[in-house]
Design an enzyme around this catalytic site. Structure first.
Site, PDB file in Angstrom:
ATOM      1  N   HIS A  18      33.141 102.141  -7.794  1.00 39.43           N
ATOM      2  CA  HIS A  18      33.662 103.450  -7.395  1.00 39.43           C
ATOM      3  C   HIS A  18      33.045 104.577  -8.222  1.00 39.43           C
ATOM      4  O   HIS A  18      33.647 105.628  -8.416  1.00 39.43           O
ATOM      5  CB  HIS A  18      35.192 103.485  -7.460  1.00 39.43           C
ATOM      6  CG  HIS A  18      35.828 102.612  -6.420  1.00 39.43           C
ATOM      7  ND1 HIS A  18      36.091 103.041  -5.146  1.00 39.43           N
ATOM      8  CD2 HIS A  18      36.188 101.311  -6.446  1.00 39.43           C
ATOM      9  CE1 HIS A  18      36.621 102.046  -4.441  1.00 39.43           C
ATOM     10  NE2 HIS A  18      36.673 100.976  -5.215  1.00 39.43           N
ATOM     11  N   GLY A 104      32.697  91.510   0.883  1.00 39.54           N
ATOM     12  CA  GLY A 104      32.278  92.478  -0.127  1.00 39.54           C
ATOM     13  C   GLY A 104      30.864  92.267  -0.613  1.00 39.54           C
ATOM     14  O   GLY A 104      30.500  92.698  -1.709  1.00 39.54           O
ATOM     15  N   SER A 106      28.158  93.199   1.241  1.00 38.41           N
ATOM     16  CA  SER A 106      27.331  94.202   1.927  1.00 38.41           C
ATOM     17  C   SER A 106      26.535  93.641   3.098  1.00 38.41           C
ATOM     18  O   SER A 106      25.333  93.862   3.220  1.00 38.41           O
ATOM     19  CB  SER A 106      26.397  94.886   0.933  1.00 38.41           C
ATOM     20  OG  SER A 106      25.975  96.125   1.460  1.00 38.41           O
ATOM     21  N   SER A 107      27.221  92.946   3.988  1.00 40.31           N
ATOM     22  CA  SER A 107      26.555  92.416   5.179  1.00 40.31           C
ATOM     23  C   SER A 107      26.054  93.530   6.082  1.00 40.31           C
ATOM     24  O   SER A 107      25.042  93.374   6.778  1.00 40.31           O
ATOM     25  CB  SER A 107      27.507  91.503   5.957  1.00 40.31           C
ATOM     26  OG  SER A 107      28.699  92.180   6.302  1.00 40.31           O
ATOM     27  N   ASP A 152      23.972 100.092  -1.831  1.00 38.76           N
ATOM     28  CA  ASP A 152      23.746  98.876  -1.044  1.00 38.76           C
ATOM     29  C   ASP A 152      22.360  98.857  -0.423  1.00 38.76           C
ATOM     30  O   ASP A 152      21.646  97.855  -0.479  1.00 38.76           O
ATOM     31  CB  ASP A 152      24.805  98.757   0.059  1.00 38.76           C
ATOM     32  CG  ASP A 152      26.201  98.568  -0.499  1.00 38.76           C
ATOM     33  OD1 ASP A 152      26.336  98.401  -1.727  1.00 38.76           O
ATOM     34  OD2 ASP A 152      27.158  98.594   0.298  1.00 38.76           O
ATOM     35  N   TYR A 201      40.973 104.420  -0.009  1.00 38.01           N
ATOM     36  CA  TYR A 201      39.596 104.671  -0.461  1.00 38.01           C
ATOM     37  C   TYR A 201      39.278 106.161  -0.312  1.00 38.01           C
ATOM     38  O   TYR A 201      38.778 106.808  -1.237  1.00 38.01           O
ATOM     39  CB  TYR A 201      38.634 103.819   0.364  1.00 38.01           C
ATOM     40  CG  TYR A 201      37.166 104.088   0.115  1.00 38.01           C
ATOM     41  CD1 TYR A 201      36.486 103.491  -0.940  1.00 38.01           C
ATOM     42  CD2 TYR A 201      36.450 104.947   0.942  1.00 38.01           C
ATOM     43  CE1 TYR A 201      35.144 103.731  -1.167  1.00 38.01           C
ATOM     44  CE2 TYR A 201      35.099 105.200   0.731  1.00 38.01           C
ATOM     45  CZ  TYR A 201      34.463 104.588  -0.324  1.00 38.01           C
ATOM     46  OH  TYR A 201      33.121 104.831  -0.542  1.00 38.01           O
TER      47      TYR A 201
END
Length: 360
Positions: A18, A104, A106-107, A152, A201
């Protein structure tokens, strides 16, 4: 018909959670779980997902498709054509792989970077890996409506084997951090994802922005002393959010030093500290995640662990001194007994970025 095959890795973020949307520091690594993408010459645009077992035709326009997975493919193609300002040939694209979805890892970035990279190769576009990452990032932000940072896409496009990538998300500068003889990494998927994740988020992003407005400087520019002096002005909640981001940036810099010295015990302590900050100051952990972390702490072979990703469920990254499969099995049993949920465990290693596998 010519066919081209590519593989695009997933990623873990060792530390720096974050911080990316707060212009801070992150340190991801590409991992050996992949999305495989095959391009085949065709007379129309067609995509097939082995995961969803769907084969669909589509047009390369701004319209969204009903199948969400297809929009990631379409957006990547569309934004590449916008960048090069050229029309492309129609392709039959097949998507497969062993990268878990929703864990989690990052596909989504793996898929979009892979499609952009693959399209550039099959069409002969000379585009740098950094620009490929930027195209995929823009497509995910604008076409998919996901307001993510650049971490990512950068690591999927530019990752190197046995190496972490330190990214300054403000300047976009990167530094490769070699990690030979790195501890064994486990990703533990809790199997839990609470509905709060998306709304909370966005709320955390807003709270960080509010803290910056009150302070008159970016969180990136703050240190803990400055933060402490302004604690009353910020109020309890905004102080907590800012404390996490400022302290997490410091942990990323300390983690680089620990890796360079192969000081895995200190690195593990930094991971535990990161988790405690995410739990107590950013307040995005869950009882399920905390239970797993506390169980991991009981084993001396585990250097450290922390939750990864957006929060309110999801996965944990753990560093182990060797094979901890028996310990993980013990925790898996206790976890299922307590919460009635099966957790999944993936062993991952640092990998290279997206690459071409073969031409047929």
């Amino acid at each position: 018909m010519k066919k081209y095959k590519f593989k695009s890795p997933g990623r873990i973020n060792l530390i720096g959670e974050h911080t990316d949307y707060n212009d801070g520091y992150v340190m991801p690594g590409a991992i050996d779980k992949y999305t495989y993408i095959t391009f085949e010459e065709s007379d129309r645009f067609e995509a097939y997902s082995t995961h969803f077992d769907q084969r669909l035709n589509f047009s390369l326009n701004e319209e969204k498709e009903e199948a969400e997975w297809l929009n990631y493919v379409k957006g990547a193609l569309l934004y590449t054509t916008k960048y090069v300002q050229k029309e492309i040939n129609p392709w039959k694209i097949e998507i497969s792989g062993d990268l878990p979805l929703g864990a989690g890892l990052s596909s989504s970035a793996s898929l979009m970077v892979g499609v952009v990279y693959g399209l550039c190769k099959v069409e002969g576009f000379e585009i740098s890996r950094r620009q490929i990452a930027n195209i995929a990032h823009k497509a995910e932000n604008e076409f998919m409506g996901v307001n993510c940072g650049i971490m990512d896409q950068y690591i999927v496009a530019m990752g190197k084997e046995n190496t972490f990538m330190f990214i300054d998300t403000l300047t976009k500068e990167i530094k490769y951090v070699p990690a030979e003889n790195f501890p064994q990494m486990f990703v533990i998927d809790s199997g839990v994802k609470h509905e709060l994740a998306s709304s909370e988020y966005n709320k955390r992003r807003m709270e960080c922005s509010q803290a910056e407005d009150i302070m008159g400087i970016k969180l990136r520019q703050m240190d803990l002393n400055t933060l402490e002096k302004n604690k009353e002005k910020l109020g309890e909640t905004l102080y907590k959010r800012a404390f996490h981001v400022v302290s997490e940036n410091d942990r990323v810099l300390k983690a680089i030093d620990a890796i360079e010295k192969s000081d895995w015990e200190n690195l593990g302590r930094l991971l535990y500290s990161s988790h405690e900050s995410l739990r107590d100051f950013y307040e995005i952990s869950t009882q399920e995640i905390d239970f797993i972390i506390e169980e991991l702490k009981k084993n001396d072979d585990i250097f450290g662990a922390r939750m990864i990703g957006g929060g309110f469920g999801g996965s944990i990254l753990a560093l182990s001194n060797g094979d901890s499969s028996e310990e993980i099995s013990r925790i898996r049993g206790k976890y299922e007994d307590k919460f009635g949920v099966k957790m999944k465990v993936y062993t991952v290693r640092l990998s290279g970025g997206v690459q071409e596998l073969q031409r047929m």
